[in-house]
Design an enzyme around this catalytic site. Structure first.
Site, PDB file in Angstrom:
ATOM      1  N   ASP A 189       0.822   0.028  11.755  1.00 28.59           N
ATOM      2  CA  ASP A 189       0.593  -1.315  12.304  1.00 28.59           C
ATOM      3  C   ASP A 189       1.872  -2.121  12.501  1.00 28.59           C
ATOM      4  O   ASP A 189       1.820  -3.340  12.621  1.00 28.59           O
ATOM      5  CB  ASP A 189      -0.384  -2.089  11.390  1.00 28.59           C
ATOM      6  CG  ASP A 189       0.126  -2.219   9.968  1.00 28.59           C
ATOM      7  OD1 ASP A 189       1.132  -1.574   9.625  1.00 28.59           O
ATOM      8  OD2 ASP A 189      -0.490  -2.973   9.200  1.00 28.59           O
ATOM      9  N   GLY A 203     -12.439  14.907  18.633  1.00 26.79           N
ATOM     10  CA  GLY A 203     -13.429  14.973  19.708  1.00 26.79           C
ATOM     11  C   GLY A 203     -14.563  13.978  19.535  1.00 26.79           C
ATOM     12  O   GLY A 203     -15.712  14.255  19.914  1.00 26.79           O
ATOM     13  N   ARG A 239     -25.829   8.778   9.731  1.00 27.79           N
ATOM     14  CA  ARG A 239     -25.249   8.635   8.398  1.00 27.79           C
ATOM     15  C   ARG A 239     -23.871   7.999   8.503  1.00 27.79           C
ATOM     16  O   ARG A 239     -23.123   8.284   9.448  1.00 27.79           O
ATOM     17  CB  ARG A 239     -25.101  10.006   7.720  1.00 27.79           C
ATOM     18  CG  ARG A 239     -26.395  10.675   7.390  1.00 27.79           C
ATOM     19  CD  ARG A 239     -27.078   9.993   6.199  1.00 27.79           C
ATOM     20  NE  ARG A 239     -28.477  10.357   6.127  1.00 27.79           N
ATOM     21  CZ  ARG A 239     -28.951  11.386   5.424  1.00 27.79           C
ATOM     22  NH1 ARG A 239     -28.126  12.146   4.753  1.00 27.79           N
ATOM     23  NH2 ARG A 239     -30.241  11.638   5.404  1.00 27.79           N
ATOM     24  N   ASP A 252      -1.123   2.821   8.126  1.00 22.42           N
ATOM     25  CA  ASP A 252      -1.821   2.089   9.200  1.00 22.42           C
ATOM     26  C   ASP A 252      -1.146   2.163  10.579  1.00 22.42           C
ATOM     27  O   ASP A 252      -1.780   1.879  11.582  1.00 22.42           O
ATOM     28  CB  ASP A 252      -1.970   0.614   8.815  1.00 22.42           C
ATOM     29  CG  ASP A 252      -2.805   0.426   7.563  1.00 22.42           C
ATOM     30  OD1 ASP A 252      -3.567   1.346   7.222  1.00 22.42           O
ATOM     31  OD2 ASP A 252      -2.682  -0.636   6.915  1.00 22.42           O
ATOM     32  N   THR A 265       3.598   2.989   5.621  1.00 19.82           N
ATOM     33  CA  THR A 265       2.192   2.576   5.622  1.00 19.82           C
ATOM     34  C   THR A 265       1.396   3.533   6.493  1.00 19.82           C
ATOM     35  O   THR A 265       1.868   3.927   7.559  1.00 19.82           O
ATOM     36  CB  THR A 265       2.000   1.123   6.124  1.00 19.82           C
ATOM     37  OG1 THR A 265       0.628   0.933   6.461  1.00 19.82           O
ATOM     38  CG2 THR A 265       2.821   0.829   7.371  1.00 19.82           C
ATOM     39  N   HIS A 296     -24.425  16.863  18.182  1.00 20.60           N
ATOM     40  CA  HIS A 296     -23.988  15.878  17.184  1.00 20.60           C
ATOM     41  C   HIS A 296     -23.325  14.716  17.907  1.00 20.60           C
ATOM     42  O   HIS A 296     -22.988  14.811  19.090  1.00 20.60           O
ATOM     43  CB  HIS A 296     -22.961  16.498  16.241  1.00 20.60           C
ATOM     44  CG  HIS A 296     -21.781  17.034  16.979  1.00 20.60           C
ATOM     45  ND1 HIS A 296     -20.820  16.236  17.549  1.00 20.60           N
ATOM     46  CD2 HIS A 296     -21.439  18.302  17.297  1.00 20.60           C
ATOM     47  CE1 HIS A 296     -19.929  16.983  18.162  1.00 20.60           C
ATOM     48  NE2 HIS A 296     -20.292  18.240  18.040  1.00 20.60           N
ATOM     49  N   GLY A 319       0.834  -1.210   0.000  1.00 20.04           N
ATOM     50  CA  GLY A 319       0.000   0.000   0.000  1.00 20.04           C
ATOM     51  C   GLY A 319       0.863   1.253   0.000  1.00 20.04           C
ATOM     52  O   GLY A 319       1.876   1.304   0.682  1.00 20.04           O
ATOM     53  N   ARG A 322      13.757  10.080  -1.789  1.00 19.82           N
ATOM     54  CA  ARG A 322      14.716  11.176  -1.966  1.00 19.82           C
ATOM     55  C   ARG A 322      15.875  11.059  -0.977  1.00 19.82           C
ATOM     56  O   ARG A 322      17.041  11.210  -1.331  1.00 19.82           O
ATOM     57  CB  ARG A 322      13.993  12.510  -1.768  1.00 19.82           C
ATOM     58  CG  ARG A 322      14.893  13.721  -1.711  1.00 19.82           C
ATOM     59  CD  ARG A 322      14.036  14.958  -1.493  1.00 19.82           C
ATOM     60  NE  ARG A 322      14.793  16.178  -1.359  1.00 19.82           N
ATOM     61  CZ  ARG A 322      15.252  16.641  -0.204  1.00 19.82           C
ATOM     62  NH1 ARG A 322      15.067  15.946   0.912  1.00 19.82           N
ATOM     63  NH2 ARG A 322      15.912  17.781  -0.168  1.00 19.82           N
ATOM     64  N   ALA A 323      15.533  10.754   0.290  1.00 19.82           N
ATOM     65  CA  ALA A 323      16.575  10.676   1.321  1.00 19.82           C
ATOM     66  C   ALA A 323      17.550   9.538   1.023  1.00 19.82           C
ATOM     67  O   ALA A 323      18.771   9.689   1.155  1.00 19.82           O
ATOM     68  CB  ALA A 323      15.924  10.480   2.696  1.00 19.82           C
ATOM     69  N   ASP A 336       4.613  -4.774   6.524  1.00 18.18           N
ATOM     70  CA  ASP A 336       5.144  -6.066   6.996  1.00 18.18           C
ATOM     71  C   ASP A 336       5.279  -7.105   5.878  1.00 18.18           C
ATOM     72  O   ASP A 336       6.237  -7.867   5.847  1.00 18.18           O
ATOM     73  CB  ASP A 336       4.319  -6.603   8.167  1.00 18.18           C
ATOM     74  CG  ASP A 336       2.827  -6.701   7.861  1.00 18.18           C
ATOM     75  OD1 ASP A 336       2.386  -6.246   6.784  1.00 18.18           O
ATOM     76  OD2 ASP A 336       2.101  -7.250   8.708  1.00 18.18           O
ATOM     77  N   ARG A 341       1.350  -5.012  -5.739  1.00 19.40           N
ATOM     78  CA  ARG A 341       1.401  -6.246  -4.946  1.00 19.40           C
ATOM     79  C   ARG A 341       1.878  -7.323  -5.906  1.00 19.40           C
ATOM     80  O   ARG A 341       1.674  -7.233  -7.119  1.00 19.40           O
ATOM     81  CB  ARG A 341       0.033  -6.574  -4.386  1.00 19.40           C
ATOM     82  CG  ARG A 341      -0.535  -5.385  -3.622  1.00 19.40           C
ATOM     83  CD  ARG A 341      -1.280  -5.757  -2.359  1.00 19.40           C
ATOM     84  NE  ARG A 341      -2.015  -4.597  -1.885  1.00 19.40           N
ATOM     85  CZ  ARG A 341      -1.700  -3.899  -0.795  1.00 19.40           C
ATOM     86  NH1 ARG A 341      -0.711  -4.261  -0.029  1.00 19.40           N
ATOM     87  NH2 ARG A 341      -2.409  -2.848  -0.436  1.00 19.40           N
ATOM     88  N   ARG A 353      -6.539  -1.482   8.744  1.00 22.43           N
ATOM     89  CA  ARG A 353      -6.590  -2.959   8.781  1.00 22.43           C
ATOM     90  C   ARG A 353      -6.860  -3.429  10.216  1.00 22.43           C
ATOM     91  O   ARG A 353      -7.828  -3.000  10.809  1.00 22.43           O
ATOM     92  CB  ARG A 353      -5.306  -3.552   8.190  1.00 22.43           C
ATOM     93  CG  ARG A 353      -5.159  -3.203   6.723  1.00 22.43           C
ATOM     94  CD  ARG A 353      -4.111  -4.041   6.061  1.00 22.43           C
ATOM     95  NE  ARG A 353      -2.772  -3.637   6.445  1.00 22.43           N
ATOM     96  CZ  ARG A 353      -1.666  -4.142   5.932  1.00 22.43           C
ATOM     97  NH1 ARG A 353      -1.724  -5.098   5.025  1.00 22.43           N
ATOM     98  NH2 ARG A 353      -0.494  -3.722   6.322  1.00 22.43           N
TER      99      ARG A 353
HETATM  100  P1  ADP Z   1       2.535  -4.350   2.890  1.00 19.88           P
HETATM  101  O1  ADP Z   1       3.986  -4.403   2.556  1.00 19.88           O
HETATM  102  O2  ADP Z   1       1.993  -2.968   2.854  1.00 19.88           O
HETATM  103  O3  ADP Z   1       2.247  -5.106   4.164  1.00 19.88           O
HETATM  104  P2  ADP Z   1       1.480  -6.586   1.366  1.00 19.88           P
HETATM  105  O4  ADP Z   1       1.233  -7.417   2.555  1.00 19.88           O
HETATM  106  O5  ADP Z   1       0.497  -6.579   0.262  1.00 19.88           O
HETATM  107  O6  ADP Z   1       1.716  -5.059   1.713  1.00 19.88           O
HETATM  108  O7  ADP Z   1       2.871  -7.058   0.765  1.00 19.88           O
HETATM  109  C1  ADP Z   1       3.445  -6.415  -0.351  1.00 19.88           C
HETATM  110  C2  ADP Z   1       4.182  -7.398  -1.194  1.00 19.88           C
HETATM  111  O8  ADP Z   1       5.238  -8.010  -0.431  1.00 19.88           O
HETATM  112  C3  ADP Z   1       3.350  -8.574  -1.666  1.00 19.88           C
HETATM  113  O9  ADP Z   1       2.565  -8.265  -2.798  1.00 19.88           O
HETATM  114  C4  ADP Z   1       4.464  -9.565  -2.008  1.00 19.88           C
HETATM  115  O10 ADP Z   1       5.090  -9.227  -3.227  1.00 19.88           O
HETATM  116  C5  ADP Z   1       5.450  -9.328  -0.877  1.00 19.88           C
HETATM  117  N1  ADP Z   1       5.185 -10.299   0.198  1.00 19.88           N
HETATM  118  C6  ADP Z   1       4.221 -10.255   1.143  1.00 19.88           C
HETATM  119  N2  ADP Z   1       4.248 -11.345   1.926  1.00 19.88           N
HETATM  120  C7  ADP Z   1       5.250 -12.124   1.460  1.00 19.88           C
HETATM  121  C8  ADP Z   1       5.766 -13.404   1.825  1.00 19.88           C
HETATM  122  N3  ADP Z   1       5.263 -14.109   2.840  1.00 19.88           N
HETATM  123  N4  ADP Z   1       6.812 -13.887   1.115  1.00 19.88           N
HETATM  124  C9  ADP Z   1       7.332 -13.181   0.087  1.00 19.88           C
HETATM  125  N5  ADP Z   1       6.875 -11.992  -0.310  1.00 19.88           N
HETATM  126  C10 ADP Z   1       5.851 -11.450   0.353  1.00 19.88           C
END
Ligand code: ADP
Length: 320
Positions: free
Chosen positions: A130, A186, A244, A128, A126, A216, A12, A22-23, A104, A73, A172
């Site tokens: 996360d 708030g 809504r 997120d 990301t 509200h 993402g 850039r860095a 991750d 992806r 997520r």
């Molecule tokens: P993010 O990096 O934001 O968590 P994804 O989970 O979609 O996003 O992972 C991005 C890309 O990283 C995947 O499309 C794939 O190419 C690679 N990837 C994810 N998981 C694995 C894995 N278990 N083994 C090898 N490559 C992976």
């Protein structure tokens, strides 16, 4: 001693990825390294979509959202033969090390690629937030500001109509966007995957608010809990108040990065190059207590996420 590095963005996208690119490029060039960009993440890598970069390649991108390298992806990357192909392509260009900006999943890909002889380092990009090993990820702060702006706008119209507004935000399985933006906006209710969701308590909060003169009700819902439309119907049916739902969706991924994200991206990008120049591999960079750190990828990914329960309680009290 590494001489030539490649860089890609994967998974993402997040505002601030450009500032990180850039860095990395500028820090590498400053240190006499050659740099190649890879378009479209791991998918572009196995397709051989590489190009030479210099300090001018990253001119005028520091303030731009998205990623100039594009992202994708690539399910096939989970397959060892496909990763071997990627390693062969990097070798063919004489590339010793790869910088992967992503989440991750991307870090797991980078880690597995590093086993095939290419040094790899991950930069957390990301919205997120996360990733447990780092306090903040690149893009989180910008997404918070986008959500905050949306909450403020929705509050105006909710107040005019005395409506309840349910706002679904991204993240997520992580409730950080909902928590921070909800607190800043708030919100009367913040619903996150990390906390048990008591529907009856929410109804009581909404009705109590109405009875004490609230004009509200803003309910921020993290996507990992469920859908905003279902929750809005539930609230309307039980409370009798017009409700809504707004699903903010991909606008949370766009926009110019905030200063916080640009500074974070710049610090992390610089650190990633430093780590590779020390001869390290399979590392990720991050920020903890405002110190830029690096850590083994497996150890970083194995860390358990820490939800800020205290902030969650404060948000609840302050919105009473
Ligand atoms: P993010 O990096 O934001 O968590 P994804 O989970 O979609 O996003 O992972 C991005 C890309 O990283 C995947 O499309 C794939 O190419 C690679 N990837 C994810 N998981 C694995 C894995 N278990 N083994 C090898 N490559 C992976």
């Amino acid at each position: 001693m590494i001489k030539k590095i490649a860089i890609l963005t994967s998974g993402g996208d997040a505002p601030g990825m450009n500032a990180a690119i850039r860095a990395v490029v500028r820090m590498a060039v400053y240190n006499g390294l050659e740099v190649m960009g890879v378009r479209r993440g791991f998918a572009g890598l196995i397709n051989g979509e590489l190009f030479r970069m210099d300090r001018h390649s990253v001119s005028d991108i520091i303030q731009r959202g998205g990623t100039m390298l594009r992202t994708a992806r690539c399910e096939e990357f989970k397959n060892e033969e496909v990763r071997q192909k990627a390693a062969n392509i990097l070798q063919a260009y004489g590339i010793d090390a790869l910088v992967v900006i992503g989440g991750d999943g991307s870090f797991t890909g980078a880690k597995l690629l590093s086993k095939l002889g290419v040094a790899a380092v991950g930069i957390p990009g990301t919205i997120d937030n996360d990733l447990s090993y780092t306090d903040y990820t690149i893009g989180f702060d910008t997404a918070l500001n986008t959500v905050h702006d949306a909450i403020n706008k929705l509050r105006d119209t909710s107040t005019s109509h005395e409506r309840v507004s349910v706002i679904e935000v991204m993240g997520r399985r992580c409730g950080d966007i909902a928590l921070y933006a909800g607190l800043a906006g708030g919100a009367e209710g913040i619903i996150v995957p990390e906390k048990n969701f008591d529907k009856e308590e929410l109804i009581r909060t909404i009705l109590d608010g109405k009875n004490t003169g609230k004009m509200h009700n803003i309910i921020v819902l993290a996507e990992g809990v469920g859908g905003a439309n279902e929750l809005a119907s539930f609230i309307e049916n039980i409370s009798g108040l017009e409700t809504r739902a707004t699903i903010l969706g991909h606008i949370q991924r766009g926009g110019s990065p905030t200063v916080n994200d640009i500074v974070l991206a710049s610090r992390l990008g610089a650190k990633a190059v430093e780590v590779l120049m020390k001869g390290e591999t399979a590392r990720v960079v991050g920020i903890r207590d405002n110190q830029i750190i690096d850590e083994d990828i497996d150890e970083a990914l194995a860390k358990k996420r820490n939800f800020d329960d205290n902030l969650y309680e404060i948000a609840k009290i302050l919105s009473l």
